[in-house]
Design an enzyme around this catalytic site. Structure first.
Site, PDB file in Angstrom:
ATOM      1  N   SER A  67     -51.868   9.318  43.196  1.00 46.59           N
ATOM      2  CA  SER A  67     -52.217  10.664  42.741  1.00 46.59           C
ATOM      3  C   SER A  67     -52.045  11.656  43.878  1.00 46.59           C
ATOM      4  O   SER A  67     -52.714  11.552  44.913  1.00 46.59           O
ATOM      5  CB  SER A  67     -53.668  10.693  42.257  1.00 46.59           C
ATOM      6  OG  SER A  67     -54.117  12.030  42.201  1.00 46.59           O
TER       7      SER A  67
ATOM      8  N   HIS B  69     -48.715  10.068  39.940  1.00 48.83           N
ATOM      9  CA  HIS B  69     -49.746  10.621  39.052  1.00 48.83           C
ATOM     10  C   HIS B  69     -50.012  12.074  39.426  1.00 48.83           C
ATOM     11  O   HIS B  69     -50.290  12.388  40.583  1.00 48.83           O
ATOM     12  CB  HIS B  69     -51.007   9.771  39.207  1.00 48.83           C
ATOM     13  CG  HIS B  69     -52.122  10.121  38.288  1.00 48.83           C
ATOM     14  ND1 HIS B  69     -52.233   9.612  37.003  1.00 48.83           N
ATOM     15  CD2 HIS B  69     -53.207  10.911  38.463  1.00 48.83           C
ATOM     16  CE1 HIS B  69     -53.330  10.075  36.438  1.00 48.83           C
ATOM     17  NE2 HIS B  69     -53.949  10.869  37.297  1.00 48.83           N
TER      18      HIS B  69
ATOM     19  N   ASP C 262     -52.229  15.383  38.671  1.00 41.66           N
ATOM     20  CA  ASP C 262     -53.494  15.835  38.089  1.00 41.66           C
ATOM     21  C   ASP C 262     -53.493  17.338  37.870  1.00 41.66           C
ATOM     22  O   ASP C 262     -53.450  18.111  38.832  1.00 41.66           O
ATOM     23  CB  ASP C 262     -54.648  15.471  39.028  1.00 41.66           C
ATOM     24  CG  ASP C 262     -54.939  13.989  38.995  1.00 41.66           C
ATOM     25  OD1 ASP C 262     -55.205  13.471  37.899  1.00 41.66           O
ATOM     26  OD2 ASP C 262     -54.911  13.353  40.066  1.00 41.66           O
TER      27      ASP C 262
ATOM     28  N   MET D 208     -55.606  20.503  36.493  1.00 42.15           N
ATOM     29  CA  MET D 208     -56.993  20.913  36.205  1.00 42.15           C
ATOM     30  C   MET D 208     -57.042  22.410  35.949  1.00 42.15           C
ATOM     31  O   MET D 208     -56.372  23.182  36.635  1.00 42.15           O
ATOM     32  CB  MET D 208     -57.885  20.588  37.392  1.00 42.15           C
ATOM     33  CG  MET D 208     -57.849  19.137  37.791  1.00 42.15           C
ATOM     34  SD  MET D 208     -58.926  18.843  39.188  1.00 42.15           S
ATOM     35  CE  MET D 208     -58.551  17.115  39.509  1.00 42.15           C
TER      36      MET D 208
ATOM     37  N   HIS E  96     -51.467  13.988  34.091  1.00 42.79           N
ATOM     38  CA  HIS E  96     -52.835  13.837  33.555  1.00 42.79           C
ATOM     39  C   HIS E  96     -53.414  15.230  33.351  1.00 42.79           C
ATOM     40  O   HIS E  96     -53.773  15.907  34.320  1.00 42.79           O
ATOM     41  CB  HIS E  96     -53.650  13.017  34.572  1.00 42.79           C
ATOM     42  CG  HIS E  96     -55.084  12.839  34.219  1.00 42.79           C
ATOM     43  ND1 HIS E  96     -56.010  12.359  35.124  1.00 42.79           N
ATOM     44  CD2 HIS E  96     -55.778  13.064  33.072  1.00 42.79           C
ATOM     45  CE1 HIS E  96     -57.199  12.294  34.549  1.00 42.79           C
ATOM     46  NE2 HIS E  96     -57.091  12.728  33.307  1.00 42.79           N
TER      47      HIS E  96
ATOM     48  N   MET F 172     -56.188  17.598  32.574  1.00 42.83           N
ATOM     49  CA  MET F 172     -57.641  17.793  32.448  1.00 42.83           C
ATOM     50  C   MET F 172     -57.851  19.253  32.079  1.00 42.83           C
ATOM     51  O   MET F 172     -58.339  20.061  32.872  1.00 42.83           O
ATOM     52  CB  MET F 172     -58.325  17.427  33.774  1.00 42.83           C
ATOM     53  CG  MET F 172     -58.374  15.921  33.991  1.00 42.83           C
ATOM     54  SD  MET F 172     -58.726  15.469  35.695  1.00 42.83           S
ATOM     55  CE  MET F 172     -57.068  15.491  36.349  1.00 42.83           C
TER      56      MET F 172
ATOM     57  N   MET G 133     -61.176   6.825  32.677  1.00 49.39           N
ATOM     58  CA  MET G 133     -61.656   7.496  33.894  1.00 49.39           C
ATOM     59  C   MET G 133     -62.848   6.713  34.444  1.00 49.39           C
ATOM     60  O   MET G 133     -63.818   6.467  33.734  1.00 49.39           O
ATOM     61  CB  MET G 133     -62.099   8.932  33.589  1.00 49.39           C
ATOM     62  CG  MET G 133     -61.002   9.902  33.200  1.00 49.39           C
ATOM     63  SD  MET G 133     -59.781  10.245  34.481  1.00 49.39           S
ATOM     64  CE  MET G 133     -60.776  10.791  35.853  1.00 49.39           C
TER      65      MET G 133
ATOM     66  N   ASP H 280     -58.399   5.401  36.406  1.00 47.42           N
ATOM     67  CA  ASP H 280     -58.249   6.533  37.329  1.00 47.42           C
ATOM     68  C   ASP H 280     -59.594   6.898  37.939  1.00 47.42           C
ATOM     69  O   ASP H 280     -60.516   7.292  37.221  1.00 47.42           O
ATOM     70  CB  ASP H 280     -57.677   7.721  36.537  1.00 47.42           C
ATOM     71  CG  ASP H 280     -57.362   8.930  37.403  1.00 47.42           C
ATOM     72  OD1 ASP H 280     -57.487   8.838  38.635  1.00 47.42           O
ATOM     73  OD2 ASP H 280     -56.987   9.961  36.819  1.00 47.42           O
TER      74      ASP H 280
HETATM   75  C1  DX5 Z   1     -59.742  12.924  39.306  1.00 43.65           C
HETATM   76  C2  DX5 Z   1     -58.278  12.653  39.120  1.00 43.65           C
HETATM   77  C3  DX5 Z   1     -57.791  11.488  39.863  1.00 43.65           C
HETATM   78  C4  DX5 Z   1     -57.965  11.552  41.343  1.00 43.65           C
HETATM   79  C5  DX5 Z   1     -58.269  10.168  41.779  1.00 43.65           C
HETATM   80  O1  DX5 Z   1     -60.192  13.765  38.311  1.00 43.65           O
HETATM   81  O2  DX5 Z   1     -57.951  12.449  37.761  1.00 43.65           O
HETATM   82  O3  DX5 Z   1     -56.440  11.145  39.529  1.00 43.65           O
HETATM   83  O4  DX5 Z   1     -56.850  12.016  42.062  1.00 43.65           O
HETATM   84  O5  DX5 Z   1     -58.607  10.216  43.095  1.00 43.65           O
HETATM   85  P1  DX5 Z   1     -59.275   8.991  43.873  1.00 43.65           P
HETATM   86  O6  DX5 Z   1     -58.334   7.842  43.742  1.00 43.65           O
HETATM   87  O7  DX5 Z   1     -59.410   9.534  45.229  1.00 43.65           O
HETATM   88  O8  DX5 Z   1     -60.602   8.709  43.193  1.00 43.65           O
HETATM   89 ZN    ZN Z   2     -55.895  11.691  37.277  1.00 42.97          ZN
END
Ligand code: DX5
Ligand code: ZN
Length: 219
Positions: A9, A33, A35, A37, A66, A68, A137, A175
């Protein structure tokens, strides 16, 4: 995919040197990956369409996006056109999961469904053979570097059993909080695409970190 893989990620990468960090992974994984947000579904903002579009030009990895975000239906086409190969939305963010899956597939991408740790896992049971990926998650979505939540392996295993009972080939992903101490438990519970942010990009040598994480599973 192979028996299993790591999806690093980029949330924990150095965005000032993003392609350097991504290029460092060469040969260690097929996935990346991403992310996204929105400050609404989660209390944080991260990257979006322009960043994905930019790194698409320089990377052949499988882009595992991903989302969010609330109202994911508004942005499916844009994230697909930006270069995503897989697009995962949160089950908490829609009442029209089937329509979202259909629109993601219509864009030529694999469709994933993610679930927040507070949402009962049973909510996903009807979907295990109707999408291409399920993302469990194992932290509260929004931030990297959190600890792997108790009970995550049981949730992974419940979905593993449901996928297998239907004879589906849905990818089961996890994740949050994946590191050298937690990865084997998640794999043994049935996860096959293991997302890792901090445990890869916060390390001096991300490629070496991916190799070491993989070794924890195969040892
Ligand atoms: C958190 C993200 C993850 C995050 C994971 O909301 O969806 O993908 O990057 O990070 P680590 O592996 O550091 O928990
Ligand atoms: Zn993620």
């Amino acid at each position: 995919m192979n028996n299993f893989d790591i999806a690093p990620s980029i949330l924990s990468a150095d965005f000032g040197y993003l392609m350097r960090d991504i290029d460092n992974l060469k040969g260690t994984t097929e996935y990346l990956h991403l992310d996204v947000m929105d400050g609404h579904y989660v209390d944080n903002l991260s990257i979006g369409i322009p960043v994905i579009k930019s790194i698409r030009k320089h990377s052949d990895l499988i882009f595992d996006t991903h989302l969010m975000i609330t109202n994911p239906e508004k942005y499916i086409s844009a994230f697909a056109k930006a270069g995503s190969d897989m697009i995962t939305f949160h089950i908490e963010c829609t009442e029209e999961a089937q329509a979202l899956i259909d629109s993601i597939r219509a864009e030529g991408c694999k469709a994933g469904i993610a679930i927040h740790p507070d949402t009962p896992i049973e909510v996903l049971l009807p979907w295990v053979d109707k999408c291409d990926l399920i993302l469990i998650m194992s932290v509260r979505p929004g931030f990297g570097g959190q600890g792997y939540m108790d009970g995550s392996n049981e949730r992974i295993n419940a979905i593993r059993q449901a996928i297998d009972a239907k004879g589906a080939d849905t990818i089961l992903s996890v994740d949050g909080g994946i590191n050298m101490n937690t990865i084997k438990g998640a794999y043994d519970a049935g996860a096959r695409l293991l997302v890792a942010g901090n445990a890869v990009f916060a390390k001096e040598d991300p490629a070496q970190a991916v190799k070491e994480l993989k070794a924890c599973v195969t040892a």
